[in-house]
Scaffold this active site. Structure first.
Site, short mmCIF file in Angstrom:
data_model
loop_
_atom_site.label_atom_id
_atom_site.label_comp_id
_atom_site.label_asym_id
_atom_site.label_seq_id
_atom_site.Cartn_x
_atom_site.Cartn_y
_atom_site.Cartn_z
N HIS A 1 -52.26 10.06 19.48
CA HIS A 1 -50.91 9.61 19.11
C HIS A 1 -50.45 10.39 17.87
CE1 HIS A 1 -47.89 6.42 19.27
NE2 HIS A 1 -47.97 6.31 17.96
N TRP B 1 -53.14 3.53 24.53
CA TRP B 1 -52.38 2.33 24.10
C TRP B 1 -50.92 2.45 24.57
CZ3 TRP B 1 -53.00 -2.42 22.79
CH2 TRP B 1 -52.17 -3.08 21.90
N LYS C 1 -39.08 4.86 21.14
CA LYS C 1 -38.41 3.75 21.83
C LYS C 1 -36.93 3.78 21.41
CE LYS C 1 -42.50 0.90 20.51
NZ LYS C 1 -43.58 1.34 21.34
N SER D 1 -43.02 7.40 18.87
CA SER D 1 -43.60 6.06 18.80
C SER D 1 -42.49 5.00 18.73
CB SER D 1 -44.56 6.01 17.61
OG SER D 1 -45.52 5.04 17.83
C1 GTR Z 1 -48.06 0.61 17.11
C2 GTR Z 1 -47.32 -0.09 18.19
C3 GTR Z 1 -46.73 0.90 19.12
C4 GTR Z 1 -46.05 2.07 18.41
C5 GTR Z 1 -46.69 2.44 17.09
C6 GTR Z 1 -45.80 3.21 16.12
O1 GTR Z 1 -48.76 -0.21 16.29
O2 GTR Z 1 -48.21 -0.94 18.86
O3 GTR Z 1 -45.85 0.26 20.01
O4 GTR Z 1 -44.72 1.83 18.26
O5 GTR Z 1 -47.11 1.34 16.39
O6 GTR Z 1 -44.60 3.14 16.14
O7 GTR Z 1 -46.38 3.87 15.28
#
Ligand code: GTR
Length: 435
Positions: free
Chosen positions: A410, A360, A273, A269
């Site tokens: 996720h 997402w 990145k 997540s």
């Molecule tokens: C979310 C965000 C994502 C992702 C995620 C995370 O809210 O929109 O880009 O990075 O968090 O890191 O858990």
């Protein structure tokens, strides 16, 4: 492939990938037929419009140009100032994980002048009895080292933690109640059983994940770039976490129990990145893995599928540099897109992992980045990605640019780890010592 070297890529897809939609904020596009037509910048055409058609021209010229574009327009510049690093072994147990691993806890003190910041490093190294290490995974964790295993000997972080309503965090401090709550994401036993080690640090030790004007965490070591008003291309938190990962490697290079030629970077997540930007920066990461990294990670910005540049800059203003805001609802003006971030890892193996219901994060956009990084990998004399169409669920592509999509949402699962280990086992150079 040749044509990709010569012209900008025009790409419009009408594909339906995945079916379930869950935890998807409303008001964003999740419909492939509504993805706008877009033109991707070509990694192999330089800023003057010249074709980059030799490995040398990429390595000595275009690669630096692309690094600078990401630093100046997306993540911010990582300071080059050297800091000093000392390590102190706090605790170790050679009989951890039912005798299969040695657990070590090390304090890493980062200092510059009279300023000091400490990171808590937790490691599990397999007891190899003469066999060679398969490699060491390095990854930041979200809630504290004590959350990855339910073990009273693991230190609880003292730095800021995001509040939760399950008792594991109170007033931004981690509590005992958090022990082991993230253990399903860190299958330590399975990792060491395959001969891999694991090294992890709580990401908030490096930079607490809230917008404080860049004063806390390791920003304290750089008062020159932490005046409370970062502007333009000053580093955001993703770049800061990436910098911290490189400091972990500085330590691992000195640890005789670790084969520093076999370090595998994994992040999920926002930390996925981070792993891509850290992997671009630091070639000591022999394998780079991004899990569900989405917008600002592996997903193509220009698709505006799921999370968008505007949304991420609004929700998380501290993650990127201020210049990135210029591309809110203006993605086509970005001088880069995320396939170029994957290209920066070349020729090292890079694996992009997605989850079907994680729309997402735009799984198809994550795949397309992998696909469009391929010409750079081939220019550098390696195989790139094994196929140009999105693979089916549960059919991982383990080519040098790897891609995997699994069912579900996720998160990080044991199945994900199995793919990380299969991929790393296939691509890492042979171990130094064999039985
Ligand atoms: C979310 C965000 C994502 C992702 C995620 C995370 O809210 O929109 O880009 O990075 O968090 O890191 O858990």
């Amino acid at each position: 492939m040749k044509s990709l070297h010569q012209r900008a890529i025009v790409y419009c897809v009408i594909v339906v990938c995945g079916s379930g939609v869950s935890a998807q904020p409303k008001g964003f596009n999740y419909d492939e037929s509504k993805v706008p037509e877009f033109s991707l910048p070509d990694p192999l055409v330089d800023a003057s419009g010249n074709a980059v058609d030799t490995a040398k021209a990429w390595v000595n010229g275009r690669r630096q140009e692309v690094m600078a574009l990401f630093a100046d327009h997306v993540y911010g510049r990582i300071p080059e100032t050297k800091i000093s690093l000392t390590s102190t072994l706090i605790e170790s147990d050679s009989k951890a994980v039912n005798g299969r691993a040695t657990r070590k806890q090390i304090r890493l003190d980062l200092s510059r002048g009279d300023r000091k910041v400490s990171l808590g490093l937790l490691m599990y190294l397999p007891n190899l009895e003469g066999r060679a290490s398969a490699g060491t995974f390095v990854g930041l964790n979200f809630q504290g080292n004590h959350t990855i295993q339910n073990d009273p000997r693991i230190a609880v972080p003292t730095s800021w933690v995001r509040d939760r309503n399950d008792g594991s965090v109170k007033q931004h401090r981690a509590t005992e109640a958090g022990r082991g709550i993230a253990s399903s994401r860190w299958p330590v036993e399975k990792i060491v059983a395959r001969g891999y080690g694991l090294a992890t640090v709580y990401y908030g030790d490096i930079d607490p994940d809230f917008d404080d004007g860049f004063k806390n965490g390791v920003h304290q070591l750089f008062p020159d770039s932490a005046d409370g008003t970062p502007t333009g291309n000053a580093w955001g938190s993703i770049a800061t976490w990436a910098w911290g990962l490189s400091r972990v490697v500085d330590y691992l290079e000195q640890d005789k129990d670790v084969d520093a030629g076999r370090i595998i970077l994994m992040g999920h997540s926002r930390l996925g990145k981070t792993s891509l930007w850290a992997g671009a920066h630091d070639e000591r990461f022999a394998v780079v893995i991004s899990n569900d990294s989405g917008c600002g990670g592996a997903a193509l910005n220009r698709r505006r599928f799921g999370e968008t540049v505007q949304r991420i800059n609004t929700s998380f203003p501290h993650w990127f540099c201020d210049n990135f805001v210029k591309y809110n609802d203006n993605e086509d003006e970005l001088p880069v897109d995320q396939h170029m971030l994957l290209s920066l890892v070349a020729p090292r193996p890079v694996l992009v992992c997605s989850a079907e219901d994680d729309r997402w994060a735009d799984p198809h956009g994550e795949f397309l980045s992998a696909r469009f990084a391929d010409p750079v990998y081939r220019l550098l004399g390696t195989d790139g990605i094994a196929q140009t169409t999105m693979p089916a669920t549960n059919e991982p592509l383990l080519s040098r640019i790897g891609y995997h999509i699994r069912p579900g949402k996720h998160g990080v699962t044991l199945q994900d780890w199995q793919v990380y280990m299969d991929f790393s086992g296939k691509h890492l150079p042979r171990p130094k010592r064999e039985n």
